[in-house]
Write a protein that holds these residues in place. Structure first.
Motif, short mmCIF file in Angstrom:
data_model
loop_
_atom_site.label_atom_id
_atom_site.label_comp_id
_atom_site.label_asym_id
_atom_site.label_seq_id
_atom_site.Cartn_x
_atom_site.Cartn_y
_atom_site.Cartn_z
N ILE A 1 30.47 44.29 30.13
CA ILE A 1 29.81 43.20 30.86
C ILE A 1 30.72 42.81 32.01
CG2 ILE A 1 28.92 40.85 30.73
CD1 ILE A 1 28.42 41.31 27.75
N ILE A 2 30.21 42.95 33.22
CA ILE A 2 31.02 42.74 34.42
C ILE A 2 30.58 41.46 35.11
CG2 ILE A 2 31.63 43.69 36.68
CD1 ILE A 2 31.12 46.48 35.39
N ILE A 3 31.53 40.56 35.33
CA ILE A 3 31.26 39.26 35.94
C ILE A 3 32.06 39.14 37.23
CG2 ILE A 3 31.21 36.77 35.60
CD1 ILE A 3 31.38 37.23 32.60
N PRO A 4 31.45 39.32 38.39
CA PRO A 4 32.16 39.05 39.64
C PRO A 4 32.14 37.54 39.89
CG PRO A 4 29.94 39.77 40.13
CD PRO A 4 30.08 39.79 38.62
N THR A 5 33.21 37.00 40.42
CA THR A 5 33.23 35.55 40.65
C THR A 5 34.05 35.19 41.87
OG1 THR A 5 33.55 33.40 39.57
CG2 THR A 5 35.26 35.08 39.20
N PHE A 6 33.61 34.14 42.53
CA PHE A 6 34.35 33.60 43.67
C PHE A 6 34.11 32.08 43.70
CE2 PHE A 6 34.39 32.23 48.18
CZ PHE A 6 35.74 32.45 48.45
N ASP B 1 37.22 37.60 42.86
CA ASP B 1 37.15 38.07 44.24
C ASP B 1 37.85 37.11 45.20
OD1 ASP B 1 36.27 39.95 46.20
OD2 ASP B 1 34.55 38.67 46.68
N GLY B 2 39.10 36.81 44.89
CA GLY B 2 39.91 35.98 45.78
C GLY B 2 39.64 34.49 45.67
N SER B 3 39.32 33.99 44.47
CA SER B 3 39.03 32.57 44.29
C SER B 3 40.22 31.70 44.66
CB SER B 3 38.63 32.28 42.84
OG SER B 3 37.42 32.92 42.51
N THR B 4 39.91 30.51 45.22
CA THR B 4 40.95 29.55 45.60
C THR B 4 40.81 28.24 44.83
OG1 THR B 4 39.58 28.78 47.45
CG2 THR B 4 41.19 30.52 47.92
N ASP B 5 39.92 28.19 43.84
CA ASP B 5 39.74 26.98 43.04
C ASP B 5 40.50 27.13 41.72
OD1 ASP B 5 38.19 28.82 41.72
OD2 ASP B 5 36.33 27.66 41.75
N ASP B 6 39.99 26.57 40.64
CA ASP B 6 40.68 26.62 39.35
C ASP B 6 40.37 27.88 38.54
OD1 ASP B 6 41.82 24.13 39.84
OD2 ASP B 6 40.16 23.05 38.89
N THR B 7 39.76 28.86 39.17
CA THR B 7 39.36 30.07 38.44
C THR B 7 40.53 30.77 37.77
OG1 THR B 7 37.37 30.45 39.76
CG2 THR B 7 38.37 32.38 38.74
N GLN C 1 41.30 40.65 43.18
CA GLN C 1 41.32 41.34 44.46
C GLN C 1 41.15 40.32 45.58
OE1 GLN C 1 37.95 44.03 44.07
NE2 GLN C 1 36.59 42.58 45.09
N SER C 2 41.54 40.71 46.79
CA SER C 2 41.27 39.87 47.95
C SER C 2 39.77 39.82 48.16
CB SER C 2 41.97 40.43 49.19
OG SER C 2 43.37 40.47 49.01
N ASN C 3 39.30 38.71 48.73
CA ASN C 3 37.86 38.52 48.88
C ASN C 3 37.23 39.66 49.66
OD1 ASN C 3 35.53 37.02 50.74
ND2 ASN C 3 35.48 36.55 48.56
N ALA C 4 36.29 40.35 49.00
CA ALA C 4 35.61 41.48 49.63
C ALA C 4 34.11 41.45 49.41
CB ALA C 4 36.18 42.79 49.09
N GLY C 5 33.63 40.40 48.74
CA GLY C 5 32.20 40.27 48.53
C GLY C 5 31.76 40.74 47.15
N PRO C 6 30.56 40.31 46.71
CA PRO C 6 30.11 40.61 45.36
C PRO C 6 29.89 42.09 45.08
CG PRO C 6 28.36 39.57 46.65
CD PRO C 6 29.62 39.44 47.44
N SER C 7 29.45 42.85 46.07
CA SER C 7 29.23 44.29 45.84
C SER C 7 30.54 45.00 45.54
CB SER C 7 28.55 44.94 47.05
OG SER C 7 27.24 44.45 47.20
N ALA C 8 31.55 44.72 46.34
CA ALA C 8 32.85 45.33 46.11
C ALA C 8 33.42 44.91 44.76
CB ALA C 8 33.82 44.95 47.24
N ALA C 9 33.20 43.64 44.39
CA ALA C 9 33.70 43.15 43.09
C ALA C 9 33.00 43.86 41.94
CB ALA C 9 33.51 41.64 43.00
#
Length: 314
Positions: free
Chosen positions: A6-11, A38-44, A60-68
């Motif tokens: 189960i893959i969960i991309p998040t930002f 995907d490069g979150s800056t909050d409490d993730t 990873q550095s922010n690259a968008g949901p597809s890349a994640a």
């Protein structure tokens, strides 16, 4: 043994992410949960750390949901992939029910489940239908069926090898990337089959969305994805009259969305593509809009209708 990843991309979705992870972990044995930050800056990061080794975390550095999502698929150890957005919830037992359906199907078929809508607090709600709820269980989607709606990546259970062989999601697309992938998978020989399995609860919340009044970026993204899909299907052997009319309808509706976003160039381009596939596509509009479209053109007609609606609200 891991059957399903189960893959969960998040930002920056810390306020919803924990509930999504919990719903994935509750699926039981034979699964792994991979969260791609995907490069979150909050409490993730702190939230993810609290789960310890119950989940796998990829950053990873922010690259968008597809890349994640692609990154998660590359890291996956399961034979099957299930994609969960970080603000949604998997229904209890859903992935194992999909797995049982997949194992009972012929080679080259993939099951798709059904989605429901919930509000920000997680309460059942009504809203835009996701996927293909009108199809009966066991129905194998034709190209025309596929083109009548949009295939969200949260509905099917995909074999990891199939996903990777198709090249995964296109990171250049920020809208409709899951549907574009479904079209490519169909062309590669995969057939989606409807089931009656409730698999996902989609959260509708107040966070900023792609679409909106005057949002030209949204209109250009619509144009990009429908141009891509139109280019893909032109030479498909099963791109018959029904499929052409289905594609024309959805692109015409996308043109109306672009007109409401006040992007004439994108709207006119989509109207032209829709008419190419079905010269009579305007028949799907209400008769006042059809009449206005003949007199003013579809873009100006849509703007006039929008202005009338606004006057009624004043």
């Amino acid at each position: 043994m891991i059957d399903i990843s189960i893959i969960i991309p998040t930002f920056n979705r810390a306020q919803f992410l924990g509930a999504a992870i919990d719903s994935a972990l509750a699926q039981g044995d034979g699964i792994e949960v991979i969260v791609v930050d995907d490069g979150s800056t909050d409490d993730t990061p702190a939230l993810l750390a609290s789960y310890g080794d119950r989940i796998r975390v990829v950053r990873q550095s922010n690259a968008g949901p597809s890349a994640a999502r692609n990154r998660g698929a590359e890291q996956a150890r399961g034979d099957y992939l299930f994609f969960l957005d970080s603000d949604d919830l998997i229904e209890p037992g859903a992935v194992h029910r999909l797995l049982a359906a997949a194992q009972a199907m012929e080679s080259g078929q993939a099951p798709i489940g059904r989605a429901s809508i919930m509000d920000e607090a997680g309460m059942s709600s009504t809203g835009v239908a996701y996927g293909y709820p009108h199809l009966q269980p066991g129905h194998q989607l034709s190209l025309a069926d596929l083109l009548t709606g949009v295939m969200p990546l949260c509905l099917p259970l995909l074999q990891r090898e199939q996903f990777l062989a198709a090249g995964g999601l296109d990171p250049e697309l920020r809208l409709g990337e899951d549907h574009e992938l479904a079209i490519r998978l169909h062309h590669a020989g995969l057939r989606f089959v409807a089931t009656d399995v409730p698999v996902i609860r989609v959260r509708v919340h107040g966070e900023p969305r792609l679409s909106g009044e005057g949002d030209h970026a949204f209109a250009r993204q619509l144009l990009q994805v429908w141009r891509r899909i139109a280019g893909l299907v032109r030479d498909f052997p099963d791109f018959d009259r029904r499929a052409r009319e289905a594609l024309a309808r959805v692109i015409w509706v996308a043109g109306r969305d672009a007109a409401r976003a006040k992007d004439r160039e994108a709207a006119d381009a989509m109207f032209d593509i829709a008419r190419e596939f079905d010269p009579g596509v305007e028949r799907i509009s209400p008769w006042p809009l059809r009449l206005a479209s003949r007199m003013l053109g579809p873009f100006r007609a849509e703007r006039c209708v929008d202005a009338v609606k606004r006057l009624r609200l004043v």
